[in-house]
Design a protein around this motif. Structure first.
Motif, short mmCIF file in Angstrom:
data_model
loop_
_atom_site.label_atom_id
_atom_site.label_comp_id
_atom_site.label_asym_id
_atom_site.label_seq_id
_atom_site.Cartn_x
_atom_site.Cartn_y
_atom_site.Cartn_z
N GLU A 195 0.96 -1.13 0.09
CA GLU A 195 -0.01 -0.01 0.01
C GLU A 195 0.97 1.46 -0.07
O GLU A 195 0.42 2.33 -0.60
N ALA A 196 1.87 1.29 0.78
CA ALA A 196 2.77 2.54 0.95
C ALA A 196 3.73 2.69 -0.23
O ALA A 196 3.89 3.60 -0.60
N LEU A 197 3.97 1.39 -1.06
CA LEU A 197 4.89 1.44 -2.08
C LEU A 197 4.24 1.51 -3.63
O LEU A 197 4.92 1.33 -4.39
N ASP A 198 3.05 1.67 -3.60
CA ASP A 198 1.97 1.70 -4.80
C ASP A 198 2.23 0.33 -5.48
O ASP A 198 2.38 0.50 -6.87
N ILE A 199 2.17 -0.73 -4.67
CA ILE A 199 2.36 -2.02 -5.26
C ILE A 199 1.09 -2.88 -5.16
O ILE A 199 0.30 -2.68 -4.17
N ILE A 200 0.56 -3.36 -6.19
CA ILE A 200 -1.02 -3.90 -6.31
C ILE A 200 -0.66 -5.52 -6.10
O ILE A 200 -0.28 -6.20 -7.39
N PRO A 201 -0.99 -6.09 -4.90
CA PRO A 201 -0.75 -7.58 -4.79
C PRO A 201 -1.96 -8.35 -5.26
O PRO A 201 -2.83 -8.92 -4.76
N GLY A 202 -2.07 -8.44 -6.76
CA GLY A 202 -3.16 -9.30 -7.44
C GLY A 202 -3.00 -10.75 -7.13
O GLY A 202 -2.13 -11.33 -6.69
N THR A 203 -4.18 -11.72 -7.51
CA THR A 203 -4.03 -13.13 -7.29
C THR A 203 -3.29 -13.62 -8.37
O THR A 203 -2.75 -15.04 -8.23
N THR A 204 -3.08 -13.15 -9.53
CA THR A 204 -2.53 -13.82 -10.59
C THR A 204 -1.07 -12.93 -10.93
O THR A 204 -0.23 -13.69 -11.44
N GLN A 205 -1.07 -11.94 -10.63
CA GLN A 205 0.42 -11.02 -10.88
C GLN A 205 0.32 -9.88 -9.73
O GLN A 205 -0.52 -9.30 -9.60
N LEU A 206 1.66 -9.78 -9.46
CA LEU A 206 2.04 -8.54 -8.55
C LEU A 206 2.59 -7.34 -9.30
O LEU A 206 3.42 -7.61 -10.16
N LEU A 207 1.56 -6.43 -9.33
CA LEU A 207 1.92 -5.38 -10.32
C LEU A 207 2.61 -4.06 -9.61
O LEU A 207 2.06 -3.25 -8.45
N ASP A 208 4.00 -3.81 -9.73
CA ASP A 208 4.85 -2.97 -9.06
C ASP A 208 4.70 -1.60 -9.82
O ASP A 208 5.59 -1.43 -10.75
N SER A 209 3.84 -0.56 -9.52
CA SER A 209 3.88 0.57 -10.32
C SER A 209 4.33 1.93 -9.38
O SER A 209 4.28 2.93 -10.08
N GLY A 210 5.19 1.41 -8.61
CA GLY A 210 5.89 2.48 -7.65
C GLY A 210 6.89 2.87 -8.75
O GLY A 210 7.76 2.32 -9.50
N THR A 211 7.48 4.44 -8.62
CA THR A 211 8.18 4.94 -9.30
C THR A 211 9.59 5.04 -8.47
O THR A 211 10.56 5.63 -8.97
N VAL A 212 9.74 4.58 -7.45
CA VAL A 212 10.97 4.64 -6.59
C VAL A 212 11.64 3.59 -7.19
O VAL A 212 11.60 2.37 -7.34
N CYS A 213 13.11 3.99 -7.40
CA CYS A 213 14.15 3.02 -7.95
C CYS A 213 15.04 2.70 -6.80
O CYS A 213 15.77 3.51 -6.52
N ASP A 214 15.36 1.70 -6.12
CA ASP A 214 15.88 1.04 -5.32
C ASP A 214 17.13 0.41 -5.78
O ASP A 214 17.10 -0.61 -6.35
N PRO A 215 18.36 1.01 -5.41
CA PRO A 215 19.63 0.41 -6.37
C PRO A 215 19.94 -0.96 -5.82
O PRO A 215 20.67 -1.81 -6.26
N LEU A 216 19.38 -1.21 -4.23
CA LEU A 216 19.83 -2.46 -3.79
C LEU A 216 18.83 -3.57 -4.36
O LEU A 216 19.19 -4.88 -4.51
N GLU B 295 2.73 -19.58 -6.79
CA GLU B 295 3.35 -20.05 -8.08
C GLU B 295 2.88 -19.24 -9.21
O GLU B 295 3.79 -18.76 -10.12
N THR B 296 1.65 -19.01 -9.37
CA THR B 296 1.24 -18.26 -10.29
C THR B 296 1.70 -16.76 -10.39
O THR B 296 2.21 -16.24 -11.48
N ARG B 297 1.72 -16.28 -9.32
CA ARG B 297 2.11 -14.77 -9.20
C ARG B 297 3.69 -14.64 -9.53
O ARG B 297 4.19 -13.71 -10.10
N ILE B 298 4.56 -15.56 -9.04
CA ILE B 298 5.87 -15.80 -9.14
C ILE B 298 6.10 -15.75 -10.86
O ILE B 298 6.99 -14.94 -11.35
#
Length: 359
Positions: A132-153, A209-212
């Motif tokens: 929720e804080a990082l703008d990531i949508i945890p769907g049942t078939t796919q995790l959608l990372d729409s956050g704009t922050v780029c973490d070099p790690l 497994e599906t989400r991975i």
């Protein structure tokens, strides 16, 4: 600045025995303690404290510490929890709701899911709060990372770290269900609860497994790369984490032993991908994957090659964590000579009195 100088000094020395770097580290700790005693911390003060805590954690991990880093991380967790009353979304407002604040939170997620303590007990914050804080949508078939922050790690791999946290917490949920099942005396109740447990286990496994399989790299991180070679390296690292998580999911949820052909086949793909990015700029991200691959090796040839791979890596990349990984892998081989059992690396870490970070 004191923390950064101390960290760089420890990295160059490769040990905590050097007096000068440790003096700067202690200066940074003392300054944190002094700031924490202030009654009216500004947003700038809070951001600086979080930054310094991370620098101190990184300095300790860099030289192979297995206790002090987690004490510092625990202090950071307490500070964050006290500030946001357990709600990570509200933390961003308290830290200025900037890209920098989101980056720091993303960094906390990274260290949380790569800690041996979290693998044993569950992540310090629920994964849905991170999402929720990082703008990531945890769907049942796919995790959608729409956050704009780029973490070099983490780079484009960040969605996989989120899914790793999901695997960790699912494992702990199922372990609790198993414990509750084991104390049921009534036969009919036991049969019903066992059916519910196994149904939940398979349902959770199939969803993860599906989400991975379906989750894609964090796109904004890829846009920062300078050429096709860098892009290929980063995408290969992403595939490495996909394979690592698929193997790890089988260990954590189904308790599958490494000798099973399905895992051995994925191991062959995983090691081929890892060899591609050895000696590249993304090799520092291999710690978790090397642990998974190492404990998955069963055949003497695979084990010999994995040890040689890690020895070579440690000689070229002076971060002590990889030496600790080799120690744990060897111990796992001793405990699981024929690969017929599911051996958890974090249990071995605990038995040795280590709070290990695979960062």
């Amino acid at each position: 600045m004191s923390g950064l100088i101390g960290w760089s000094g420890l990295f160059l020395a490769g040990t905590k025995s050097e007096e000068t770097p440790m003096k700067y580290i202690q200066d940074a700790v003392d300054l944190c303690d002094r700031t924490l005693k202030s009654e009216n911390l500004t947003i700038s003060d809070k951001l600086e404290l979080v930054c310094v805590f991370f620098i101190l954690c990184a300095a300790e991990i860099c030289v192979g510490d297995v206790k002090n880093w987690y004490d510092i991380f625990g202090r950071l967790h307490k500070f964050i929890s006290d500030e946001c009353n357990g709600n990570l979304k509200s933390l961003l407002g308290l830290l200025g709701d900037t890209e920098g604040a989101k980056w720091l939170l993303s960094n906390f997620l990274y260290h949380d899911v790569l800690s041996s303590s979290s693998h044993e007990k569950g992540t310090l914050f629920p994964i849905d709060q991170y999402c929720e804080a990082l703008d990531i949508i945890p769907g049942t078939t796919q995790l959608l990372d729409s956050g704009t922050v780029c973490d070099p790690l983490q780079g484009c791999v960040r969605p996989m770290y989120v899914l790793l946290g999901e695997i960790i917490n699912t494992k702990n949920k199922l372990d609790k269900m198993q414990e509750d099942l084991n104390v049921i005396v009534d036969r009919d109740t036991y049969k019903q609860r066992k059916f519910e447990f196994l149904t939940t286990l398979e349902s959770d496994f199939e969803e993860l497994e599906t989400r991975i399989k379906n989750t894609n790299p964090h796109t904004p991180s890829l846009l920062l790369l300078k050429d096709d070679k860098e892009l290929e390296d980063h995408l290969t690292l992403f595939e490495i984490y996909k394979l690592s998580l698929r193997i790890y999911l089988r260990y954590m949820v189904r308790k599958t032993p490494p000798a099973v052909p399905e895992i051995q086949l994925m191991l062959q793909e995983l090691t081929l991908c890892m060899d591609v990015i050895m000696d590249t700029n993304v090799q520092s991200g291999l710690c978790f994957a090397l642990m998974v691959a190492g404990i998955s090796c069963v055949d003497p040839v695979d084990r010999e090659q994995m040890e040689a791979r890690l020895r070579s890596f440690c000689s070229k990349f002076p971060v002590k964590n990889f030496e600790l990984v080799l120690i744990l892998i060897r111990k796992a081989w001793e405990l699981n000579k024929d690969g017929a059992h599911c051996v958890n690396w974090f249990d071995i870490s605990e038995s040795m009195g280590w709070y290990l970070s695979l960062a």
